[in-house]
Design an enzyme around this catalytic site. Structure first.
Site, PDB file in Angstrom:
ATOM      1  N   TYR A  56     -10.146  39.691  -5.443  1.00  0.00           N
ATOM      2  CA  TYR A  56     -11.264  39.623  -4.544  1.00  0.00           C
ATOM      3  C   TYR A  56     -12.649  40.015  -5.623  1.00  0.00           C
ATOM      4  O   TYR A  56     -13.844  39.687  -4.786  1.00  0.00           O
ATOM      5  CB  TYR A  56     -10.916  41.550  -3.713  1.00  0.00           C
ATOM      6  CG  TYR A  56      -9.661  41.048  -2.760  1.00  0.00           C
ATOM      7  CD1 TYR A  56      -9.831  40.542  -1.888  1.00  0.00           C
ATOM      8  CD2 TYR A  56      -8.519  40.925  -3.156  1.00  0.00           C
ATOM      9  CE1 TYR A  56      -9.452  39.922  -0.769  1.00  0.00           C
ATOM     10  CE2 TYR A  56      -8.109  40.760  -2.015  1.00  0.00           C
ATOM     11  CZ  TYR A  56      -7.491  40.547  -1.322  1.00  0.00           C
ATOM     12  OH  TYR A  56      -6.988  40.324  -0.263  1.00  0.00           O
ATOM     13  N   ASN A  90     -12.738  37.638   9.946  1.00  0.00           N
ATOM     14  CA  ASN A  90     -12.461  37.351   8.363  1.00  0.00           C
ATOM     15  C   ASN A  90     -13.658  38.554   7.862  1.00  0.00           C
ATOM     16  O   ASN A  90     -14.084  39.662   8.628  1.00  0.00           O
ATOM     17  CB  ASN A  90     -14.336  36.684   8.061  1.00  0.00           C
ATOM     18  CG  ASN A  90     -14.184  35.190   8.567  1.00  0.00           C
ATOM     19  OD1 ASN A  90     -13.041  34.643   8.501  1.00  0.00           O
ATOM     20  ND2 ASN A  90     -14.828  34.958   9.714  1.00  0.00           N
ATOM     21  N   ASP A  92     -15.706  38.703   5.463  1.00  0.00           N
ATOM     22  CA  ASP A  92     -17.021  38.394   4.750  1.00  0.00           C
ATOM     23  C   ASP A  92     -17.946  39.007   6.118  1.00  0.00           C
ATOM     24  O   ASP A  92     -17.937  39.561   6.881  1.00  0.00           O
ATOM     25  CB  ASP A  92     -17.357  36.858   4.675  1.00  0.00           C
ATOM     26  CG  ASP A  92     -17.315  36.158   6.138  1.00  0.00           C
ATOM     27  OD1 ASP A  92     -18.883  36.709   6.920  1.00  0.00           O
ATOM     28  OD2 ASP A  92     -16.239  35.061   5.945  1.00  0.00           O
ATOM     29  N   HIS A 107      -9.755  42.754  10.129  1.00  0.00           N
ATOM     30  CA  HIS A 107      -8.372  42.972   8.572  1.00  0.00           C
ATOM     31  C   HIS A 107      -9.788  43.603   7.021  1.00  0.00           C
ATOM     32  O   HIS A 107      -9.803  42.971   5.860  1.00  0.00           O
ATOM     33  CB  HIS A 107      -9.174  41.194   7.789  1.00  0.00           C
ATOM     34  CG  HIS A 107      -7.637  40.743   8.965  1.00  0.00           C
ATOM     35  ND1 HIS A 107      -7.821  39.006   9.067  1.00  0.00           N
ATOM     36  CD2 HIS A 107      -6.865  41.150   9.858  1.00  0.00           C
ATOM     37  CE1 HIS A 107      -6.982  39.213   9.376  1.00  0.00           C
ATOM     38  NE2 HIS A 107      -6.428  39.910  10.157  1.00  0.00           N
ATOM     39  N   GLY A 173     -13.396  29.020  15.525  1.00  0.00           N
ATOM     40  CA  GLY A 173     -13.343  29.381  13.819  1.00  0.00           C
ATOM     41  C   GLY A 173     -11.769  30.109  14.026  1.00  0.00           C
ATOM     42  O   GLY A 173     -11.290  30.613  12.231  1.00  0.00           O
ATOM     43  N   THR A 174     -10.419  29.682  14.346  1.00  0.00           N
ATOM     44  CA  THR A 174      -9.287  30.323  14.334  1.00  0.00           C
ATOM     45  C   THR A 174      -8.527  29.792  14.805  1.00  0.00           C
ATOM     46  O   THR A 174      -8.863  28.883  15.636  1.00  0.00           O
ATOM     47  CB  THR A 174      -9.248  31.464  14.626  1.00  0.00           C
ATOM     48  OG1 THR A 174      -7.790  31.935  14.727  1.00  0.00           O
ATOM     49  CG2 THR A 174      -9.850  31.870  16.611  1.00  0.00           C
ATOM     50  N   SER A 175      -7.497  29.768  13.933  1.00  0.00           N
ATOM     51  CA  SER A 175      -6.391  28.522  14.771  1.00  0.00           C
ATOM     52  C   SER A 175      -5.443  29.064  15.678  1.00  0.00           C
ATOM     53  O   SER A 175      -4.195  28.786  16.302  1.00  0.00           O
ATOM     54  CB  SER A 175      -5.341  27.518  13.687  1.00  0.00           C
ATOM     55  OG  SER A 175      -5.218  28.444  12.761  1.00  0.00           O
TER      56      SER A 175
END
Length: 239
Positions: A56, A90, A92, A107, A173-175
């Site tokens: 991390y 994400n 970030d 998350h 941006g997500t599957s």
């Protein structure tokens, strides 16, 4: 004063990939370099704490050298016209650095640490490097403020309450393959349009709403999504 329309945006790793942030699932991504069991589980933290902390630390150092991309900027600019709520997978802070003010991190957040004993005891981290021996105010060892694989997602219920308030849902941006986050689109009201920004072939089989697909990366597709949203709310224009 007329209440502003609400846009709820669900973002995943692809939104950050255009800023140079490594992803797990893409070819050559982090899962090709690391086994989940070695760096992303509570057991790994107990078994090999220095390795997990270093993993991390490297993610944090990568983040500090990255910049928000044009998609982040376009999304932030929507706040001038709409009530925008972002729910992101994400960890970030690129959404915030672009100017978005209402971001829910499902998350966790890379630039924060938390107590190993109390996940609600959260502290910021300066720079990128965490000392493996650093302790929280309650005396326990600090850990990355992230949701490891196998752990519950504490803010998921909050996200489930936000999605039904949307007048438009954007997925970028997500599957739509990571659960439980992938199920969130199903909470949208039936009459609400869903915009999916993805250059690939995301699984939209579980979405019952009208879907507008923009087959572009987040960095270039968010502008088109913004135009679609403006047209949707303007009765003088056809969508």
């Amino acid at each position: 004063m007329e209440e502003r329309r609400r846009i709820v945006v669900l973002t995943g790793a692809g939104a950050s990939a255009d800023s140079g942030i490594a992803t797990f699932r893409d070819n050559g991504g982090l899962w090709a370099q690391y086994r989940i069991e070695e760096v992303c589980t509570p057991e790994a933290l107990t078994r090999n704490r220095p390795q997990v902390i270093e993993f991390y630390n490297m993610r944090r150092r990568e983040l500090l050298s990255a910049r928000p991309n044009a998609g982040h900027t376009a999304l932030a600019s929507l706040e001038g016209r709409y009530d925008v709520r972002i729910i992101t997978q994400n960890i970030d802070d690129l959404h915030e650095r672009a100017g978005s003010s209402r971001v829910l991190h499902l998350h966790g957040e890379l630039r924060k640490l938390c107590s190993s004993r109390d996940g609600n005891l959260v502290v910021p981290i300066e720079g990128w490097e965490q000392d493996p021996a650093a302790k929280a105010p309650d005396g326990s060892l600090l850990r990355p403020f992230v949701v490891f694989f196998g752990e519950a997602v504490p803010l998921y219920d909050t996200a489930c309450r936000i999605v039904p308030t949307a007048d438009v849902v954007v997925i970028a941006g997500t599957s739509l393959a990571v659960y439980p986050a992938a199920a969130l689109a199903g909470y949208a009201r039936p009459e609400v349009p869903v915009i999916v920004i993805d250059p690939g072939d995301p699984d939209i089989s579980g979405i019952r709403n009208r879907v507008k697909i923009i087959k572009k990366r987040f960095a270039v597709g968010m502008d088109e999504a913004a135009e679609y949203i403006d047209a949707f709310f303007d009765p003088s224009r056809e969508v």
